[in-house]
Scaffold this motif. Sequence first.
Motif, PDB file in Angstrom:
ATOM      1  N   VAL A 216       0.851  -1.190   0.000  1.00  0.00           N
ATOM      2  CA  VAL A 216       0.000   0.000   0.000  1.00  0.00           C
ATOM      3  C   VAL A 216       0.888   1.241   0.000  1.00  0.00           C
ATOM      4  O   VAL A 216       1.807   1.361   0.815  1.00  0.00           O
ATOM      5  N   THR A 217       0.616   2.144  -0.929  1.00  0.00           N
ATOM      6  CA  THR A 217       1.389   3.383  -1.034  1.00  0.00           C
ATOM      7  C   THR A 217       0.430   4.567  -1.141  1.00  0.00           C
ATOM      8  O   THR A 217      -0.776   4.395  -1.342  1.00  0.00           O
ATOM      9  N   VAL A 218       0.996   5.765  -1.026  1.00  0.00           N
ATOM     10  CA  VAL A 218       0.217   6.995  -1.213  1.00  0.00           C
ATOM     11  C   VAL A 218       0.629   7.604  -2.547  1.00  0.00           C
ATOM     12  O   VAL A 218       1.824   7.830  -2.797  1.00  0.00           O
ATOM     13  N   ASP A 219      -0.345   7.868  -3.432  1.00  0.00           N
ATOM     14  CA  ASP A 219      -0.011   8.424  -4.737  1.00  0.00           C
ATOM     15  C   ASP A 219       0.128   9.946  -4.668  1.00  0.00           C
ATOM     16  O   ASP A 219       0.022  10.557  -3.593  1.00  0.00           O
ATOM     17  N   ASP A 220       0.365  10.577  -5.805  1.00  0.00           N
ATOM     18  CA  ASP A 220       0.617  12.026  -5.857  1.00  0.00           C
ATOM     19  C   ASP A 220      -0.570  12.862  -5.390  1.00  0.00           C
ATOM     20  O   ASP A 220      -0.401  14.006  -4.951  1.00  0.00           O
ATOM     21  N   SER A 221      -1.761  12.286  -5.490  1.00  0.00           N
ATOM     22  CA  SER A 221      -2.951  13.030  -5.063  1.00  0.00           C
ATOM     23  C   SER A 221      -3.321  12.747  -3.608  1.00  0.00           C
ATOM     24  O   SER A 221      -4.347  13.224  -3.121  1.00  0.00           O
ATOM     25  N   GLY A 222      -2.486  11.952  -2.919  1.00  0.00           N
ATOM     26  CA  GLY A 222      -2.729  11.662  -1.510  1.00  0.00           C
ATOM     27  C   GLY A 222      -3.621  10.480  -1.244  1.00  0.00           C
ATOM     28  O   GLY A 222      -3.997  10.211  -0.092  1.00  0.00           O
ATOM     29  N   LYS A 223      -3.956   9.709  -2.275  1.00  0.00           N
ATOM     30  CA  LYS A 223      -4.814   8.543  -2.111  1.00  0.00           C
ATOM     31  C   LYS A 223      -3.986   7.320  -1.700  1.00  0.00           C
ATOM     32  O   LYS A 223      -2.860   7.140  -2.161  1.00  0.00           O
ATOM     33  N   CYS A 224      -4.576   6.485  -0.832  1.00  0.00           N
ATOM     34  CA  CYS A 224      -3.942   5.218  -0.456  1.00  0.00           C
ATOM     35  C   CYS A 224      -4.275   4.178  -1.518  1.00  0.00           C
ATOM     36  O   CYS A 224      -5.461   3.897  -1.776  1.00  0.00           O
ATOM     37  N   ILE A 225      -3.254   3.601  -2.122  1.00  0.00           N
ATOM     38  CA  ILE A 225      -3.444   2.666  -3.231  1.00  0.00           C
ATOM     39  C   ILE A 225      -2.808   1.321  -2.903  1.00  0.00           C
ATOM     40  O   ILE A 225      -1.641   1.239  -2.524  1.00  0.00           O
ATOM     41  N   TYR A 226      -3.594   0.272  -3.065  1.00  0.00           N
ATOM     42  CA  TYR A 226      -3.093  -1.105  -2.948  1.00  0.00           C
ATOM     43  C   TYR A 226      -2.938  -1.674  -4.350  1.00  0.00           C
ATOM     44  O   TYR A 226      -3.849  -1.573  -5.174  1.00  0.00           O
ATOM     45  N   LYS A 227      -1.762  -2.274  -4.627  1.00  0.00           N
ATOM     46  CA  LYS A 227      -1.485  -2.789  -5.965  1.00  0.00           C
ATOM     47  C   LYS A 227      -1.033  -4.249  -5.902  1.00  0.00           C
ATOM     48  O   LYS A 227      -0.324  -4.657  -4.992  1.00  0.00           O
ATOM     49  N   GLU A 228      -1.464  -5.005  -6.895  1.00  0.00           N
ATOM     50  CA  GLU A 228      -0.944  -6.350  -7.142  1.00  0.00           C
ATOM     51  C   GLU A 228      -0.816  -6.515  -8.648  1.00  0.00           C
ATOM     52  O   GLU A 228      -1.642  -5.992  -9.414  1.00  0.00           O
ATOM     53  N   SER A 229       0.210  -7.237  -9.102  1.00  0.00           N
ATOM     54  CA  SER A 229       0.393  -7.407 -10.549  1.00  0.00           C
ATOM     55  C   SER A 229       1.007  -8.763 -10.861  1.00  0.00           C
ATOM     56  O   SER A 229       1.629  -9.401 -10.005  1.00  0.00           O
TER      57      SER A 229
END
Length: 342
Positions: A216-229
């Motif tokens: 989980v990271t914080v993007d440039d707009s301040g949103k918490c983003i969970y990623k899987e790929s």
Amino acid sequence: MTRIEDKYGFPLFSKPVSIVNLGKNEKLIISDIWSFWDYVIKKVKNDKKGTGFLQSLLEQAKHFYQTAEDSPVKSQPLLYYCSFLNLAKIMINLNGKFGEDKIYMHGMSERNNKKFIDSVIIKQKKKEGVVQVAHELVSLFDPYVSESKLELNAKCMLNHCVGVHRAYSEIYNQHEIFVRVKSSSLFKHGKSIIFFAELQCTKQQMEFLNNIGYSVTVDDSGKCIYKESITISGQRPNRKEYASLSERIKEKGVWYYIGNSGYTLYLSTCSEHRYTQESIIYMMMFYLGSITRYHPYMFDRIFSDKEQWLMSEFLNTQPKQFLYLATANILGQSVLKSYSSF
């Protein structure tokens, strides 16, 4: 980066191979779950004997479920469990070759220890010569769970039941463990497909999630983003690759609740007792059904006044959740009920 379509039940129910092709693998919206299951059985089973066996189980499952809906709260658990047990036999037979000649056993036991907070649910290990229904069913819903004998504290297990979690947290005076997925999408970038989920998340919750294996990271707009790929082999992901990415997400842990607007997804900040909704509801209904069957006079003693409210919430909301979520899980595609209030 190009957005691509969610299909094959992604991200919750994707399977490498479908046991039956329904609705071109798209989301299914149905009004009668029992007639739908009758259709599934007829489509999957070609032999008359096998179809007859499963249809008999379905008839009993339907009868017990509908009777439970019109029964007093304290009589409901055993009826719901009998319904789920017969439905479970259908589900494991669609995924395996057991048949009507096998001996079927519950595959579970319980010790109420006179208090709910001390109660234990025991999932039995697999046995030769008999079919342990709970073992086979939980193995389908939670493939990472140990196949050996498993003893679970009933109260702790119920912590991950999304549908009653707010009431649970209030009763036991704890912080809620679930982080809601506000939105999710799937993208293709080169040879990768990437699942993005925006979380309704505090900084502390983000730290908890990362500590137990999420990314989980914080993007440039301040949103918490969970990623899987994952990396795919061709230009477009195939069914197995959808299932592979889905499996990676489920292995980390994702919980869900079906409502009038579809599925709501959650991640959990709690590292213990991380079982699926389907497994939790099935095992809890067995536990409650055992009390109803063997100790009906102890119901008010086992549960405190506050816990009786929690059990009422569970019995009023979770049977329908199990019915639709388990169906979606087994078939490997999203299933919704039309014109219904959850």
